[in-house]
Design an enzyme around this catalytic site. Structure first.
Site, PDB file in Angstrom:
ATOM      1  CE  LYS B  77     -14.681  24.637  15.388  1.00 29.48           C
ATOM      2  NZ  LYS B  77     -13.858  23.910  16.573  1.00 29.48           N
ATOM      3  CB  SER B 152     -10.507  24.946  15.894  1.00 31.35           C
ATOM      4  OG  SER B 152     -11.254  24.438  16.547  1.00 31.35           O
ATOM      5  CB  SER B 176     -11.658  24.078  19.723  1.00 32.84           C
ATOM      6  OG  SER B 176     -10.391  23.878  19.221  1.00 32.84           O
TER       7      SER B 176
END
Ligand SMILES: [Zn+2]
Lengths: 99, 484, 494
Positions: B77, B152, B176
């Site tokens: 990420k 996310s 997330s």
């Protein structure tokens, strides 16, 4: 309690976090914020008498470092990311008085 | 071989049936083919990956320091710092920011010999549940390219689901990891807060942020977590206790263990298809010999406001360092002084959702409102923790849905911020409480994956892996591949 | 009738803590000796994305030590907090500080102040003892250093994150003198504890004064102003004095004082408004989530308490009671720990009185240090040698004048006083026969001076004694010389 966050307040909090916004944006945010804050007021229903805030209940305590010096990062590398530098310093505009 | 597990690839690597360079090339090839559609990566690190793969092969050849992750391609990420590799948080303000240092997690994965193939898309600074709030094109759900992958950590989940990496590192602040795992049909874990070092993770909410892996199954997740977890002297909020060998206890039978079903998580509003998949999973656990108990987490309804208030407050402060002076975007045209640069840079660099949250955070912390909002939320947060503590007094693990729906359409929820917040209802309470939760695929609803979460006691990831693994031994939802 | 006003003064003292590394990272805290800007930096103290603070153990110990020295209670549960504001010298956009639960609270410090404030125009009178309450002592981090150029500023992060202690008083001071005594005493304590060098020129200690005025007799607290960045005692007293007078003038003209932050323009001698910071005065403090709370046990606090040295006040009392010094002599000697230690070292090696040792230290030693711009720590004169020298004068082995010569020689080149006296042939002549011979010769040689003396010009006695001193190159015991001279003069009177 129902609260509205007027555009004046929006501009004030935008300034606190140093965010430039237009009149139009302030109006849009004002509408959105009022409904969100209204939803948050749900918390008032919760009975928190004698309940300590969770910020005091960390999963660790007394995490301390010995007072030892370790090598620094390279200044050249640090300054590589800075938009402006001069003579090993980061160069910035000053803050004008009276703003 | 892109769809194989870490365990399977490890066998092929150490028996030299394939090399890490071959595997990495195959992954990069697959990214070139499929990621134009999925758009899960923000940056692909071809050269670095092949270099790391070569070094991994050397390690394997010399049988030196070979770990289960040596030579395995992974995605990360884009909020986790990688020295020399652009780290953007999917924000314009960091669009060309190249960190000068590695996050602790990056270091650990390097040390283990894993191969970084790229940095994945996310909602800007982790603010969102769909990966649409990004300075880059929205990531698509590999199961249906018109739908969101969740967020996310949507880029990481989609990359894994589309076989564009063998595992992916995500970060869970309020769902997330779990929600995109559920939307994309992969396994993922949000570890206990403080189990994995946050050093080098660009903070959203310092007291919630938990880095955790996505992988093909619970076993792989356990393997990755073993390598990234642990105390870090650079992160004062990490636990001192040693990291257990999760994979060594993962095969223990679950018979006789107590599975709690929090009744507040099974209320109106859940899609029928989602609910039936979850109920079916509960029956599966019953068949495995677990005792099913209904439990109550009475303060669940306060989870959302507590979560969002504290998020806004901490984020408003965490994002103050993006001021255009030391790194990142700097908009200085016509600026009279430093304050003008702050105002202009932050206006141009942050997206609307980030702006909203920072302003609301400043509001909740400002003089006159602190007690009513921030402090109140911290007190109710204590109640949320106590809910979990009392539930775990009578059971070993909790089972709950992750999202009331499957992946929604791109653009469907972007207009109303509050509506987007409300979709996080099942995932947000765990983060203020700090407890770990494992997301597992458990079926489909109208051809879209459904996930469930197992919630555990503080630091009891071992039990989550054990219970998750038991389920995956008797089901094959985690083996389904998207029709991409 | 014209009202008389009294000032109400509260002080904040910011002192850097003498640690090796910074407060929240392992970079060197010694920015003063950094050869270049931005060489003691890392992701933490430059506020790079993702960097996290880790608190310095030594700094927390030093902070607690100061808290205890200022009679505070130590908060067993204390927390860090974020103070949020934007400024180019603040890399994270917040300063890590302590807010709700500082490490130490509720202490006090006794100061003295003139009974009648100077402002009332009564002049100096008796001094009174006054107890100033210390509200809190907390830990925070210093900011980066800004060098202002014409249109821009240059930022050096070597100082960013250096541990700072903030000591906040209650507004208990009613005179500028009390404020001066308070800051002087705190500086001395910080130096005694070894937590701060007290070197104000280097900016390691800075003051902020909160000032308001009110009519004498009134108990109200009126609007106050805050004067920032006072870097010397002189600046503190001048700025406070100026601000008191400015406020009184406003009230006398029927105006209102506005609450604001002021700067001190030392060159012009005026306080100036700093409105720019006023704007963002809502600091939005909240507990620092990156740092767990400090939980201090009784045992830990006791272990810190055991490290407390004898502090200036206690030392002063002991010097008075044990050594028979006057309060002002004792206060002089205890003003610096190194001075007090040197005094005690000399005294312990000497057979002379404490007063004699004091007068040598206050006199010759201080003069020499001032002239050569040395500190007492740089002095090579050993307490043993110094004590020996003092004893030689006490025992009249050498005269006072000769002793000064020996002293200067020892400071310059070291050496043993007896040796120097021998080499320079400075031993005092106390042989009565020898002195009598010299006295007789001088009297015989100067009949006209004797006549004048006998005619009433008695001041000539000094002249006669001086002649004897000259004849012996200053070695003759002056008291004995004087006695014999007087006797000889009287004998020749008839
Ligand atoms: Zn540093």
């Amino acid at each position: 309690m129902t609260q509205t966050i007027d555009t004046q307040t929006v501009k004030h909090i935008a300034n606190l976090v140093r965010l430039g916004i237009s009149e139009e944006e302030a109006q849009t945010f004002s509408g959105q914020f009022s409904s969100i804050i209204d939803y948050f007021n749900l918390l008032n229903e919760a009975d928190t008498e004698n309940v300590p805030p969770a910020s005091d209940l960390a999963n660790a305590e007394n995490v301390l470092r010995e007072d030892e010096v370790k090598p620094s990062m390279s200044r050249e590398e640090f300054l590589k990311n800075a938009p402006n530098s001069e003579g090993g310093y980061v160069k910035v505009l000053t803050v004008l008085e009276g703003q | 071989m892109n769809h194989l597990t870490i365990q399977e690839l490890r066998q092929l690597l150490i028996t030299k049936q394939i090399s890490s360079v071959e595997l990495t090339r195959a992954t990069l090839q697959r990214i070139r083919e499929a990621d134009a559609k999925v758009q899960s990566y923000v940056t692909v690190t071809d050269e670095l990956a092949l270099e790391q793969a070569k070094r991994a092969d050397e390690r394997i050849a010399k049988n030196e320091n070979v770990t289960p992750l040596t030579g395995i391609p992974f995605a990360m990420k884009d909020c986790i710092s990688t020295r020399g590799v652009r780290t953007t948080c999917s924000s314009k303000i960091l669009e060309s920011y190249i960190p000068q240092y590695d996050a602790t997690v990056t270091n650990k994965l390097n040390d283990a010999g894993a191969v970084l193939v790229g940095k994945t898309n996310m909602d800007e600074f982790g603010m969102g549940s769909s990966t649409e709030n990004s300075a880059f094109p929205a990531t698509k759900n590999p199961w249906d390219l018109t739908r969101v992958p969740g967020g996310s950590s949507g880029g990481s989940a989609a990359a894994l689901s589309a076989n564009l990496a063998t595992f992916a590192i995500g970060e869970d602040t309020g769902g997330s990891v779990r929600q995109p795992a559920s939307f994309c049909g992969v396994t993922g874990i949000k570890p206990t807060y403080g189990r994995v070092s946050r050093y080098g993770l660009i903070s959203l909410v310092s007291s919630f942020d938990s880095i955790g892996p996505f992988a093909r199954d619970a076993y792989d997740c356990a393997t990755v977590l073993e390598h990234i977890a642990g105390h870090d002297e650079k992160d004062s909020t990490t636990y001192q206790s040693p990291v257990p060998n999760y994979t060594s206890t993962i095969n223990k039978p679950v018979k006789g263990m107590k599975l709690g079903i929090p009744k507040e998580y099974f209320v109106a509003g859940m899609d029928a298809g989602v609910e039936s998949a979850i109920q079916e999973a509960i029956r599966q656990y019953e068949k495995l010999g677990m005792e099913i108990h209904e439990v109550s987490l009475p303060h669940t309804k306060y989870g959302l406001p507590v979560y969002y208030l504290l998020l806004f407050a901490e984020a408003s402060s965490n994002l103050a360092r993006f001021d255009g002076t030391r790194f990142g975007l700097s908009v200085s045209e016509n600026a009279k002084d430093a304050i003008d640069i702050y105002l202009q840079t932050r206006r141009a660099g942050f997206g609307d959702e980030v702006k909203r949250r920072m302003m609301l955070g400043a509001y909740a912390l400002s003089a006159g409102y602190y007690d009513a909002y921030y402090l109140k939320a911290q007190k109710v947060r204590t109640l949320l923790r106590r809910d979990f503590e009392s539930a775990f007094a009578s059971c070993d693990v909790l089972l709950a849905p992750i999202s009331p729906t499957t992946a929604f359409k791109i653009g469907e929820k972007t207009d109303d911020p509050l509506e987007m917040y409300l979709s996080d209802i099942y995932t947000v309470a765990t983060n203020p409480a700090g407890v770990p939760a494992l997301a597992l695929p458990c079926g489909f609803s109208k051809d879209m994956p459904v996930g469930l979460q197992l919630i555990g006691k503080h630091l009891d990831e071992a039990t989550l892996f054990q219970v998750g693994h038991a389920y995956q031994q008797v089901t094959d939802w985690h083996k389904k591949l998207p029709p991409l | 009738m014209k009202l008389t006003y009294e000032p109400v003064i509260g002080l904040e003292i910011h002192g850097e803590l003498l640690t090796n590394s910074k407060m929240f990272c392992s970079c060197s805290a010694d920015y003063a000796s950094a050869p270049e800007p931005n060489v003691n930096i890392c992701p933490v103290c430059t506020g790079l994305p993702g960097a996290l603070p880790v608190a310095n153990k030594k700094a927390t110990e030093l902070a607690a030590l100061v808290g205890l020295a200022l009679n505070c209670s130590i908060n067993k549960h204390n927390t860090f907090a974020r103070k949020n504001y934007f400024y180019p010298d603040l890399p994270k956009g917040y300063q890590i500080s302590q807010y709700e639960l500082p490490i130490a609270e509720r202490g006090w410090m006794d100061v003295t102040s003139p009974l009648t404030p100077l402002l009332l125009g009564e002049g100096l009178g008796a001094r009174e003892q006054l107890r100033v309450r210390v509200r809190r002592v907390h830990i925070e981090e210093d900011t980066a250093k800004l060098s202002h150029e014409k249109n821009y500023a240059l930022v050096d992060f070597n100082r960013a994150g250096v541990p700072l202690l903030e000591i906040v008083s209650e507004p208990d001071m009613r005179t500028v003198e009390a404020a001066l005594d308070y800051t002087t005493k705190i500086r001395a304590i910080l130096r005694y504890l070894g937590v701060n060098s007290g070197d104000m020129e280097k900016g390691v200690l800075r003051f902020e004064a909160n000032v308001s005025v009110r009519p004498v007799g009134s108990e109200e607290l009126r609007t106050r102003t805050e004067i920032k960045n006072l870097n010397s005692f002189r600046a503190l007293t001048r700025a406070a004095q100026y601000e008191i007078e400015r406020q009184i003038k406003i009230y006398e003209a029927g105006g209102e004082v506005i609450q604001e932050t002021l700067g001190w323009d030392d060159a012009r001698g005026v306080t100036t408004s700093q409105r720019s910071k006023e704007d963002a005065h809502d600091y939005r403090y909240f507990p620092e989530p990156d740092l767990p709370p400090l939980k201090l046990s009784d045992a830990w606090i006791d272990s810190i308490r055991k490290r407390l040295p004898e502090l200036p006040e206690a030392k002063t009392s002991r010097f008075i009671s044990d050594f028979g010094l006057t309060p002002s002599e004792a206060r002089f000697l205890t003003s610096e720990l190194s001075l007090a230690n040197y005094f005690e070292a000399v005294l312990s090696k000497s057979k002379s009185s404490a007063k004699a040792v004091h007068s040598w230290i206050a006199g010759e030693l201080m003069r020499t240090l001032n002239e050569s711009n040395l500190s007492i720590d740089e002095l090579t004169l050993s307490p043993e040698s110094f004590a020996k020298l003092i004893d030689m004068t006490t025992n009249k082995i050498i005269s006072g004048n000769s002793a000064k010569v020996v002293f200067n020689e020892m400071v310059k080149a070291g050496g043993d006083p007896e040796q120097i006296v021998k080499e320079k042939n400075l031993a005092q002549v106390s042989d009565e026969n020898l002195i009598q011979e010299i006295v007789t010769k001088i009297l015989d040689d100067n009949p006209s001076e004797i006549e004048k003396y006998h005619a009433g010009k008695e001041t000539l006695l000094q002249w006669f004694v001086g002649q004897a001193a000259r004849a012996t190159k200053g070695k003759a015991d002056p008291a004995l010389t004087k006695e014999l001279m007087l006797k000889g003069l009287e004998e020749r009177r008839k």
